[in-house]
Each structure stands twice: as C-alpha cells, then as structure tokens.
Write an enzyme that holds these catalytic residues in place. Structure first.
Site, PDB file in Angstrom:
ATOM      1  N   TYR A   1      -4.870  -5.208  15.962  1.00  0.00           N
ATOM      2  CA  TYR A   1      -5.490  -5.374  17.279  1.00  0.00           C
ATOM      3  C   TYR A   1      -5.311  -6.795  17.777  1.00  0.00           C
ATOM      4  CZ  TYR A   1      -6.993  -0.749  16.433  1.00  0.00           C
ATOM      5  OH  TYR A   1      -6.957   0.587  16.163  1.00  0.00           O
TER       6      TYR A   1
ATOM      7  N   HIS B   1      -5.906  -4.329   9.022  1.00  0.00           N
ATOM      8  CA  HIS B   1      -6.007  -3.465  10.191  1.00  0.00           C
ATOM      9  C   HIS B   1      -6.408  -4.218  11.453  1.00  0.00           C
ATOM     10  CE1 HIS B   1      -5.295   0.170  12.207  1.00  0.00           C
ATOM     11  NE2 HIS B   1      -6.365  -0.073  12.923  1.00  0.00           N
TER      12      HIS B   1
ATOM     13  N   ARG C   1       9.471   4.532   2.800  1.00  0.00           N
ATOM     14  CA  ARG C   1       9.676   3.287   3.520  1.00  0.00           C
ATOM     15  C   ARG C   1      10.027   2.191   2.522  1.00  0.00           C
ATOM     16  NH1 ARG C   1       3.617   1.090   5.054  1.00  0.00           N
ATOM     17  NH2 ARG C   1       4.815  -0.608   5.934  1.00  0.00           N
ATOM     18  N   ARG C   2      10.363   0.996   3.006  1.00  0.00           N
ATOM     19  CA  ARG C   2      10.523  -0.188   2.169  1.00  0.00           C
ATOM     20  C   ARG C   2      11.438   0.049   0.970  1.00  0.00           C
ATOM     21  NH1 ARG C   2       4.507  -2.817   1.607  1.00  0.00           N
ATOM     22  NH2 ARG C   2       4.637  -3.998   3.518  1.00  0.00           N
TER      23      ARG C   2
ATOM     24  N   HIS D   1       5.899   4.833  13.163  1.00  0.00           N
ATOM     25  CA  HIS D   1       4.677   4.690  13.969  1.00  0.00           C
ATOM     26  C   HIS D   1       4.502   3.257  14.462  1.00  0.00           C
ATOM     27  CE1 HIS D   1       0.446   4.328  14.981  1.00  0.00           C
ATOM     28  NE2 HIS D   1       0.319   3.436  14.021  1.00  0.00           N
ATOM     29  N   PHE D   2       4.580   2.295  13.547  1.00  0.00           N
ATOM     30  CA  PHE D   2       4.212   0.954  14.016  1.00  0.00           C
ATOM     31  C   PHE D   2       5.342   0.264  14.778  1.00  0.00           C
ATOM     32  CE2 PHE D   2       4.948  -0.272   9.393  1.00  0.00           C
ATOM     33  CZ  PHE D   2       6.037  -1.091   9.610  1.00  0.00           C
ATOM     34  N   HIS D   3       6.543   0.820  14.742  1.00  0.00           N
ATOM     35  CA  HIS D   3       7.545   0.274  15.657  1.00  0.00           C
ATOM     36  C   HIS D   3       7.297   0.747  17.096  1.00  0.00           C
ATOM     37  CE1 HIS D   3       9.746  -1.134  12.106  1.00  0.00           C
ATOM     38  NE2 HIS D   3      10.337  -1.969  12.940  1.00  0.00           N
TER      39      HIS D   3
END
Lengths: 169, 590, 73
Positions: free
Chosen positions: B240, B236, B450-451, B387-389
């Site tokens: 950042y 995580h 996913r994946r 989300h993370f794209h």
C-alpha cells in the site's frame, strides 16, 4: 457527512461482495472441509533430524485402515524419500521439515502445496485416488540449485503396494 | 495539445525552486532504479522461459534479487518521497522548514540503496565474499552480507526522516492556520506516512534486532518463522506504500487532467484512513500455508484482507465518477458516450487510465490469493508474480510513469520531449503486461513455480489444460521484452526533455473537489486518533501469533544455523546433493 | 466527419488486442476450448488490424463531439 446516493449504493454492493468472498472461504473450510496448514505439526531441532525417529529415516508408514503417514525431509536440493510411494484410495498425512533453509512442498497439479520451515514440521493431509505419478517441486527459493530440487509422488495400485519396500535394503 | 495550453500560472519550480530540486533528484534516483531493474527483468524473462540464457542459472537469483529490490524498494519509494515532497509543499503552500534536513534524508536513502545494491551485485563477483542472493524477501536462515541489511536499515531510516519532514511542514502550517482543515494532498501524505511508521515496526525489529547482528556473527541461531512473520508484518503494508502515491495521483491529479474535478474529498479521506487502519493487520495472509501458525490467526488475517478491498472499491467509484465528470465538462454525453470526450491523446491521462484498468484485473486475481483455501492452488506459483505485476507492476508503475509526463514540466519549466512517444510508451506497457501477466497467471494454474531459473524438471512435465507451456513461455518473453522497450522509451523521453527550451507560465493548477472537505466531519482529520487505532489493531492481530511463534521456537530458534547465500558454495553444495540424490535413488532400487 | 486520431487508434487497438487475445485464455481455462495458438494470434492481429484500418479511413469511428455544453470551461 454528505455522501452521494450512487456512492451509498456502491458502498452497499461492495460490502455484499466482501461478505460474499468471506462466505466462500468459510464454506470451503466447513462444508468442503479444506483445512489450513496450521501449528499442529509441532517443532523440531533442525540441526538434529538424525536423532528424531521420524526424520532420521524419511519414509511412509501405515497408521490405520487406508491411512498413511509420510515423513519427508526437504533439504538443499532434494526431497527424501524419493520417490514417495503410497497406495491408491487412501488418506496420506505428510510431515515435512527442513534441516537448512525454507523450502516449498508442492505436488504439481494438485492443491497439496505448503511451506517448509526449519524448526517447524508442516502437517498436510491429502486424499489420493487413482494410481498416478505426480511431480513434487520446491517452490520457495532455497539457493543456487533451487531449480533442480524435485521429487516424485507415486500412487500405486492398492494390491501392488508394499510398505517399506523402498526403505529397507 | 489543448491540455497543456500555457496557463500563465507559475509552476512548482517557479514557486519552490529548492524543493523542486529535491523532487527532481528523488525522481531521477527512482528512474535509474527503474532502468536497471528493467534490464534485470528482461534477463529473467528470457532466461526462465529458455528463450535466451545469457547467464548461469545460479546467477539468476542474483539478478532476481536485484530486480526485486531495485523495482519495489528503490523505484517505488524514491518516487514516493519525491511525489510526497511535491504534494506536501504544494498543498500546504509553503516550503520545507529546512532544505538541508530534506537533503539529509534523501542522502541517507541514496546511501542505503547503494549499500544494498553493492551487496547484491557482489554476487556476480565470486572473488569477494560480498553477496546477498536472498531475494527481496531475505528469509532467514539464508544469510546475506551485513552490508545488505545495513543498507536496508539506513534506507528505512531515511524514509522515517522524510515522514518527519512532512509532519514538520504540517505542524508549522497548522500553527499559522489553527482553524483550517488539512488540505487533501497533505492529508494523503500524512496518513500514508503514519501507515508506514506502523508497518516498518516489523522490518525494523527483524533487521536491527535479529538479521543484522546475526549476519555480523553476534549470535548464530535465528527463529526463521519469527523473522519471516516480521517480514510480512511489513511486507503487506509496503504494497500500500507503493500504491498510495498512485492513489494520490488518481484522486488529485487525474481529475484535473481529465478536465474535471474530484467527485468527493471526504470519501478520499475515508479511503486513506481505512488504509492506515487495515493495511498492517493482514500480513499473515502471505503465510496461509506456513506451519507454526494456527488456523484462527490465518482466518482473522483473511477477514481483514477482504475488508481491505473496500477502500479500493470506493476508489474505483470515485475515480471513474471524477473522470466522467471531467468528460461531461468537456462536452461528453450519453450513457457511455462521454468516454470519447476524454483526452486520450494525452499520455499522462491514458497511462493512468490503462493503469487503473489493469488494477481492476489485478484486484480480482488478488481476491483469489486472499481466499485462504483456493490459495493452496496458486501459492508460490508464477500466478503470484502475474498478480503483482498487474498491481505494483502496472497500477503503480504505469501511473507513476504517466504522472511524470504531467509532473516533469512543473518541476523543470520544460515541455516533454515527445508526447506521441509517451503515448506509445504507455500503450506498449499495457500490451506487454497484458501478454506477460496473462502467461504468468495461466502457467501458475498449471503449477509452474515462481522464482525459479529453470522451471523444467527431469522427472515430470507440467500439464497444460490448453495450449502448451512453451507457447506460454514465448508469450511471457515477448511481453517482458515489450515492457523493457517501454521502460527505455520512458527514461529516454524524460532524459531528452532536458534539451527542450525553457518556458515560463506553464503551471497547471489542480482543480477543487466537487464535494469539498466541508462535507466531512472534522474527526477525519484527527490523525492521532487514527494512528492510535491502527496501533491497537496491529497489537490485536499480531500479539498472539508472535507470542505463539516465540513460545514455540524461541527468540533465537534453537537448532537453526545460518546458511550464507554466496555463489561459490553452490558448487560445493551441489556435489553432496548429487551424492545424496544417488543414495536416494539407490535406495529405491531393490 | 472527423476521423479518429492516430493517438486514438493506437490506444484503442492496444486495448482491443489485449482483450481479444486474453479471451483465448478464458476459453481454454473456463470453457475447456483449446484453440490453435498461431491461428488465434493471426485472427487477433487481423481483427485489430482491420479495426485500425477502418478507423483510419473513417469507415467506422466516433462521430465528432457535440458542441460543448454551456457550463464547460
């Protein structure tokens, strides 16, 4: 420290938003009663599932009035038993484990969704209502055949449900 | 072109030619990874949506591993070290202490990347036993070739040495300027690197103490929950680590490009201190639905995660306020009318603003993920890549690309090959990501995982509550294609910039904040204190869960054997699987 | 009257396209309204295209900036 008034207002609103989010989760956990998958499923020797009476023969068992337990093995690249049959309007607790790598256990279209970790037993309790067929899939990459790993959860009408029918031949 | 009128000021290259060479090398490494990653990304987008399947489905996972590692390890972190070297040297206004040392850590990072990439791409060559089809998360007991773990370790050591380089520069500067406050960019670099030191404890233990010796055969059992938890200890905060370069650019470069000044230097410092403190003790929120971790630990991680929204919400305020200030400096007026006074034709500005806009959307889908109980609905579905794209894939990637349009001339004394192509590139990225991420989020809500090479199953179909799955697939594929085109436009534009004539005096000094560092208490600059508190918070958040995991499964989990991830055995495993499947099917027939 | 620049039209229409198109998902997921994908896409493109043309010929658009304030650099 010099903080602009607008910034102070924004700060207060941000904190309220954050506390609001935490409250919704707490509300879901307490008032609605959504439990998290936790550490109560216990551990197991993943190389010796055959020696464990729950997982040597993956199956569904009745443990109380409208209460059932399903012992499920997720392995490259199948779920056992398949299909998993349970009666309508009952409470089912899944115990899922893996003899090889990490897997996912997702009952498609529901919020029954958990990780399966070798050495650990995932305990997940769900309520089933109307008779219906659900797909089960592995949603954690587990090897080259990952995309073929699927199963079925069949909720049968209560009067048609016969325990162990699918297990003994 | 008014934003790039020649100021007559010297560029970074003029002042620090040796350091500029390192920065350029790091950025080129980053762009090469980006271009390769984009090729793999395109293959995936077309494959999983069944639009065009060029590869075998088992090879999909090799492609996926390469895409993940190249994008979120190589692209982002090479850019970070390049940018941080620039920011450190620029803000302390002094060269690095030893340029040879600087090239050393860069060399280590390159060597580590090459090792990992060779291990991953070995998966395409069945003749070798080298492969690492373990995805970016490399969960044991899936086992990669030792080259993969070794490469990761060397790469991370390179980043540690880079951090030491920045600290070295800071200490040398502080010795000569004992009473001065740390300049803002330097402060951001140092807090981010301290956060990285805390975060990498997890990955270092997982790789060096467990995975590497295990892959070398020194022992054969492993506790999968332990290495998974150590992965997320790092997994995580690393997001950042990707994000902080973008924040540094939004705080220190964007206001200048917008024609104004940063609203508040002190608030910027507070935000980075909050990230140092809160980034790491949240990793368990990736394990909400894991067995073997008590609900209480998950609740603590959830609460910390929600508070981690605070620095991002503060950033949203400060960035918008600074941009508005810039617009008003440029003559903008009105409640919202100032928006049109902004330099929207400048790809650096527009790219960063579009990235910020998508980050807002990504932030909201992240709040859904963070909600412990609603996460059941979306865990490991394609909602999560959706989300993370938006976050790393746009807020970070698009900001870094856009900032390059501004930074590159400062490093090369050459103008960009084409600003219109740059503008088109950032808009194409925005539209492409809008389509792809929208389709991913919606598919995720329908339970599509996913994946997965072929998210189409024999026994059941996904139920779309509106539209259809195939239509969403098409949307995802078109979006992915646009993103690929955008990436290629970016890399080509930068490459062609080498052919533009050399100029002099195109330096762009950065503007000073409106509210300066003098408005903040000196304790903010006490990095030892914040580092100490960060360590204490990590101990509080992780000591008990890790102790419990080790207590349950042992340091080396009994009864968990390695499962090497190489392509060949897949054929071998499918056969017994089919056998078992037949047995399972047979058993239900009365 | 100054017309919107090509760059401005590009950026504005890019953002407009994403917003209009994503309203379809919001309608489907939140309001339960199922719209025809082809028709909705054509509609989206029409809205974006007409906006682009209107901006280009100056039918709609942003008025020229007021003169810069005195404190502007």
């Amino acid at each position: 420290m010099n903080i602009h008034n607008y910034e102070k207002i924004w700060l207060v609103l941000s904190m309220l938003l954050i506390i609001g989010f935490i409250s919704t989760v707490v509300y879901g956990a307490t008032a609605v009663g959504i439990e998290m998958v936790n550490d109560e499923g216990g551990t197991i020797d993943s190389t010796a599932l055959d020696e464990d009476d729950r997982f040597s023969e993956p199956r569904v068992e009745k443990v109380g009035e409208d209460e059932y337990e399903a012992y499920v093995v997720a392995r490259q690249f199948i779920f056992e038993p398949n299909p998993i049959e349970v009666p309508a309007n009952s409470t089912v607790t899944f115990y899922v484990t893996s003899p090889d790598v990490l897997h996912g256990f997702e009952v498609v279209g529901t919020n029954a969704n958990a990780m399966v970790v070798p050495g650990e037993i995932t305990e997940l309790t769900v309520e089933v209502n109307e008779p219906k067929e659900y797909g089960i899939l592995c949603n954690e990459y587990c090897g080259g055949g990952h995309h073929t790993m699927e199963g079925k959860l069949i909720v049968v009408p209560e009067d048609e449900f016969e325990l162990g029918d699918s297990n003994d031949e | 072109m008014s934003e790039q009128l020649e100021s007559g000021a010297p560029t970074f290259l003029d002042k620090f030619p040796d350091e500029a060479a390192v920065v350029r090398a790091a950025l080129w490494s980053s762009f090469i990874a980006l271009a390769l990653g984009a090729v793999f990304g395109l293959i995936q987008a077309l494959h999983r949506t069944d639009v065009l399947r060029l590869i075998d489905s088992t090879d999909y996972y090799t492609v996926l591993t390469a895409h993940g590692v190249l994008m979120v390890v190589s692209f982002t972190i090479f850019f970070l070290v390049g940018l941080f070297t620039w920011a450190t040297v620029r803000s302390f206004d002094r060269g690095v202490e030893s340029i040879r040392y600087t090239w050393t850590w860069y060399g280590l990072m390159v060597a580590g990347t090459l090792m990992a990439v060779v291990a991953i791409l070995g998966g395409f060559v069945p003749q070798t036993d080298i492969s690492a089809d373990v995805l970016f998360t490399f969960y044991a007991p899936m086992q990669a070739h030792p080259l993969f773990y070794g490469g990761l370790a060397i790469f991370v050591i390179g980043t540690w040495l880079a951090g030491a380089d920045y600290i070295w520069t800071w200490r040398a500067w502080a010795a000569e300027n004992p009473d001065e406050r740390i300049p803002l960019q330097g402060f951001m670099v140092l807090t981010t690197m301290l956060m990285w030191y805390v975060a990498t404890i997890g990955i270092a233990i997982a790789v060096v103490a467990f995975l590497l010796p295990w892959s070398l055969g020194l022992f054969d059992q492993i506790n999968p929950l332990l290495t998974r938890t150590l992965f997320w200890f790092w997994g995580h905060p690393v997001v950042y680590f990707w994000l902080m370069p973008a924040y540094l650019l939004w705080y220190t470069v964007l206001p200048t490009i917008a024609g104004g000044r940063l609203f508040s230097d002190p608030l910027g410092r507070v935000v980075f201190v909050l990230f140092l403190l809160l980034s790491t003790p949240v990793g368990i929120h990736h394990q909400y639905v894991d067995p073997g971790i008590a609900e209480g630990f998950k609740t603590i991680a959830m609460t910390n995660t929600m508070f981690l929204l605070l620095p991002s919400l503060l950033t949203a305020f400060t960035v918008v306020a600074s941009v508005e200030h810039g617009a008003r400096q440029r003559g903008g007026t009105g409640l919202l009318g100032w928006l049109r006074a902004l330099p929207w034709r400048n790809p650096a500005f527009t790219g960063m603003m579009l990235a910020g806009l998508m980050f807002a959307a990504g932030g909201f889908s992240g709040m859904i993920n963070a909600g412990m109980n609603i996460n059941y609905l979306v865990h490991n579905t394609i909602w999560v890549p959706g989300h993370f794209h938006l976050t790393v894939g746009t807020a970070v990637a698009l900001t870094l690309m856009a900032a390059t349009y501004w930074l590159w001339p400062q490093l090369t004394n050459r103008r960009l090959y084409s600003r219109p192509i740059g503008l088109a590139q950032v808009v194409i990225w925005f539209v492409g990501m809008g389509l792809m991420s929208n389709a991913m989020h919606v598919q995720g809500l329908f339970g599509i995982p996913r994946r997965t090479a072929e998210p189409q199953y024999e026994g059941f179909d996904f139920v779309a509550s509106f539209g259809s799955v195939s239509e969403l697939n098409l949307q995802l594929a078109i979006g992915g294609t646009l993103l690929f085109i955008s990436t290629m436009l970016f890399v080509t534009n930068i490459a062609l910039s080498a052919g533009t004539p050399k100029l002099s005096g195109i330096g762009q000094p950065l503007s000073e904040p409106l509210s300066t560092v003098d408005d903040s208490p000196e304790i903010l600059d006490n990095l030892k204190l914040w580092f100490g508190i960060a360590l204490v918070l990590v101990v509080l958040a992780y000591a008990l869960p890790l102790a419990s995991i080790i207590d349950r499964g042992g340091l080396l989990g009994p009864g968990v054997d390695p499962v090497p991830m190489i392509v060949e055995p897949v054929a071998a495993t499918i056969e017994p699987t089919l056998g078992r499947l037949a047995a399972a099917v047979g058993s239900v027939v009365p | 009257m100054r017309r919107t620049t090509q760059g401005g039209i590009l950026v504005g229409c890019g953002v407009l396209f994403v917003i209009v198109w994503e309203i379809r998902s919001a309608l489907g997921l939140l309001a339960g309204v199922d719209t025809n994908p082809q028709l909705y896409m054509l509609l989206t493109l029409a809205v974006v295209g007409l906006t682009a043309v209107a901006l280009a010929i100056g039918l709609i658009g942003l008025r020229p900036e007021p003169p810069a304030d005195e404190d502007a650099q």
